[in-house]
Design a protein around this motif. Sequence first.
Motif, mmCIF file in Angstrom:
data_model
loop_
_atom_site.group_PDB
_atom_site.id
_atom_site.type_symbol
_atom_site.label_atom_id
_atom_site.label_comp_id
_atom_site.label_asym_id
_atom_site.label_seq_id
_atom_site.Cartn_x
_atom_site.Cartn_y
_atom_site.Cartn_z
ATOM 1 N N GLN A 23 0.582 -1.459 0.277
ATOM 2 C CA GLN A 23 0.124 0.126 -0.156
ATOM 3 C C GLN A 23 0.952 1.178 0.042
ATOM 4 O O GLN A 23 0.810 2.018 -0.415
ATOM 5 C CB GLN A 23 -1.428 0.339 0.835
ATOM 6 N N GLN A 24 1.957 0.892 -0.009
ATOM 7 C CA GLN A 24 3.366 2.384 0.365
ATOM 8 C C GLN A 24 3.702 2.432 -1.048
ATOM 9 O O GLN A 24 3.718 2.041 -1.987
ATOM 10 C CB GLN A 24 4.405 2.403 1.272
ATOM 11 N N PRO A 25 3.623 4.117 -1.291
ATOM 12 C CA PRO A 25 4.336 4.270 -2.607
ATOM 13 C C PRO A 25 5.294 3.959 -3.173
ATOM 14 O O PRO A 25 6.436 4.065 -1.897
ATOM 15 C CB PRO A 25 3.721 6.236 -2.584
ATOM 16 N N GLU A 45 -5.284 6.873 -6.572
ATOM 17 C CA GLU A 45 -4.649 5.023 -6.677
ATOM 18 C C GLU A 45 -5.186 4.907 -8.143
ATOM 19 O O GLU A 45 -6.212 5.349 -8.433
ATOM 20 C CB GLU A 45 -5.936 5.236 -5.557
ATOM 21 N N SER A 46 -4.515 3.894 -8.647
ATOM 22 C CA SER A 46 -4.965 3.243 -9.497
ATOM 23 C C SER A 46 -6.350 1.945 -9.858
ATOM 24 O O SER A 46 -6.450 0.634 -8.419
ATOM 25 C CB SER A 46 -3.467 2.745 -9.923
ATOM 26 N N ARG A 47 -7.184 1.238 -10.598
ATOM 27 C CA ARG A 47 -7.735 0.399 -10.324
ATOM 28 C C ARG A 47 -6.849 -1.062 -10.957
ATOM 29 O O ARG A 47 -6.132 -0.458 -11.800
ATOM 30 C CB ARG A 47 -9.119 0.388 -11.028
ATOM 31 N N PRO A 48 -6.847 -2.235 -10.503
ATOM 32 C CA PRO A 48 -5.801 -3.410 -11.471
ATOM 33 C C PRO A 48 -7.036 -3.720 -12.799
ATOM 34 O O PRO A 48 -6.149 -3.806 -13.569
ATOM 35 C CB PRO A 48 -6.273 -4.542 -10.441
ATOM 36 N N GLU A 49 -7.925 -3.286 -13.424
ATOM 37 C CA GLU A 49 -8.268 -3.173 -14.568
ATOM 38 C C GLU A 49 -8.192 -2.540 -15.305
ATOM 39 O O GLU A 49 -8.635 -2.611 -16.419
ATOM 40 C CB GLU A 49 -10.049 -3.623 -14.729
ATOM 41 N N GLU A 50 -7.170 -1.226 -15.146
ATOM 42 C CA GLU A 50 -6.880 0.017 -15.405
ATOM 43 C C GLU A 50 -5.418 -0.549 -16.546
ATOM 44 O O GLU A 50 -5.156 -1.431 -16.233
ATOM 45 C CB GLU A 50 -6.383 1.376 -15.150
ATOM 46 N N ILE A 51 -5.555 0.320 -17.471
ATOM 47 C CA ILE A 51 -4.452 -0.316 -18.892
ATOM 48 C C ILE A 51 -3.294 0.615 -18.658
ATOM 49 O O ILE A 51 -2.946 2.161 -18.485
ATOM 50 C CB ILE A 51 -4.900 0.069 -20.255
ATOM 51 N N CYS A 52 -2.356 0.101 -18.880
ATOM 52 C CA CYS A 52 -1.160 0.561 -18.493
ATOM 53 C C CYS A 52 -0.755 1.578 -20.135
ATOM 54 O O CYS A 52 -0.930 0.968 -21.257
ATOM 55 C CB CYS A 52 0.057 -0.356 -18.792
ATOM 56 N N ALA A 53 -0.131 2.761 -19.696
ATOM 57 C CA ALA A 53 -0.554 3.184 -20.911
ATOM 58 C C ALA A 53 1.241 2.982 -22.274
ATOM 59 O O ALA A 53 1.469 3.822 -23.119
ATOM 60 C CB ALA A 53 0.102 5.320 -20.949
ATOM 61 N N VAL A 54 2.442 1.919 -21.147
ATOM 62 C CA VAL A 54 3.128 2.084 -21.799
ATOM 63 C C VAL A 54 3.158 0.320 -22.244
ATOM 64 O O VAL A 54 3.686 0.114 -23.988
ATOM 65 C CB VAL A 54 4.510 1.536 -20.867
ATOM 66 N N CYS A 55 2.686 -0.625 -22.013
ATOM 67 C CA CYS A 55 2.746 -1.778 -22.764
ATOM 68 C C CYS A 55 1.344 -1.725 -22.779
ATOM 69 O O CYS A 55 1.353 -3.127 -23.287
ATOM 70 C CB CYS A 55 3.031 -2.333 -20.761
ATOM 71 N N ARG A 56 0.037 -1.265 -22.439
ATOM 72 C CA ARG A 56 -1.229 -1.673 -23.209
ATOM 73 C C ARG A 56 -1.474 -3.225 -22.229
ATOM 74 O O ARG A 56 -2.287 -3.991 -22.517
ATOM 75 C CB ARG A 56 -1.144 -1.441 -24.060
ATOM 76 N N TYR A 66 -1.442 8.572 -12.663
ATOM 77 C CA TYR A 66 -1.250 10.154 -12.368
ATOM 78 C C TYR A 66 -2.586 11.030 -12.983
ATOM 79 O O TYR A 66 -3.046 11.269 -14.502
ATOM 80 C CB TYR A 66 0.009 10.724 -12.829
ATOM 81 N N GLU A 67 -2.972 12.158 -12.213
ATOM 82 C CA GLU A 67 -3.924 12.603 -13.709
ATOM 83 C C GLU A 67 -3.717 14.672 -13.401
ATOM 84 O O GLU A 67 -3.111 15.239 -12.191
ATOM 85 C CB GLU A 67 -5.198 13.017 -12.822
ATOM 86 N N ILE A 73 -3.679 8.799 -16.288
ATOM 87 C CA ILE A 73 -2.504 8.340 -17.476
ATOM 88 C C ILE A 73 -1.773 7.793 -16.385
ATOM 89 O O ILE A 73 -1.992 7.413 -14.974
ATOM 90 C CB ILE A 73 -0.367 8.964 -17.414
ATOM 91 N N VAL A 74 -2.322 5.871 -16.750
ATOM 92 C CA VAL A 74 -1.990 4.715 -15.793
ATOM 93 C C VAL A 74 -0.857 3.957 -16.568
ATOM 94 O O VAL A 74 -0.562 3.782 -17.365
ATOM 95 C CB VAL A 74 -3.390 3.970 -15.379
#
Length: 228
Positions: A23-25, A45-56, A66-67, A73-74
């Motif tokens: 849980q720590q950054p 906080e990110s959600r597990p189902e979100e897609i990485c902007a780099v590796c998709r 980040y917002e 951007i995830v």
Amino acid sequence: MNSRTLILLLLGILGVLTGLARQQPAAHAPETVPLGPHTAATRTESRPEEICAVCRQPVGSEGVAYEAEGHRIVLHRHELASDSAAQLRGLIRQLRPRGAFLGTSAEYGSLSWVWFFTGLYVLAGLGFAALCAHRAMHTGHRPVPWFFAGLFFTAFAYLLLLTRRRRTVAAPAGIPRGLGKFATTLPSQPCPGCGALNHPAANRCSGCGGKLDPRVESEAARVLSPLN
């Protein structure tokens, strides 16, 4: 306390510590990343189902979000570059709509008052141009010159047109004999035989062909009448 209980207790404590550590950054995921003089990306906080902007790929439990500038951007934590500011600026640039009129970046200035009042003047000109043309047609004046007068002089042209004397409106080719400017519309009459509706000047039913008594004289008969 036997050894089995002690082992289970140690495993439980280890699991709790592992969960707290997750849980720590991460050390390389700062809370805020400056992107410019007046903008910054804020970590959320990110959600597990979100897609990485780099590796998709889904970030799962190893994501960081980040917002900034209305974008989210995830990334996977290990995908976050050492120069996170440059990386986030590049990813945000990819998300911006191409060919946008005013763009989405804060570097675009606000609409100036000159353009604002120019737009209002153009809209008012179009509105008063339509009003002047409509008024001119119904008062016997030429609509085209008054249209352009309303377009350029707006309310002043319309007020001037209101002071103009009304002229007689006549058909360009003249009104046929026996007719007024507007023909009178009469209700249809039903056929006594079949009930079909017919013109009040009809002498034959359009449904059954039976004979009818015309209630009025037809407009064609009035125009062609030798008495006129």
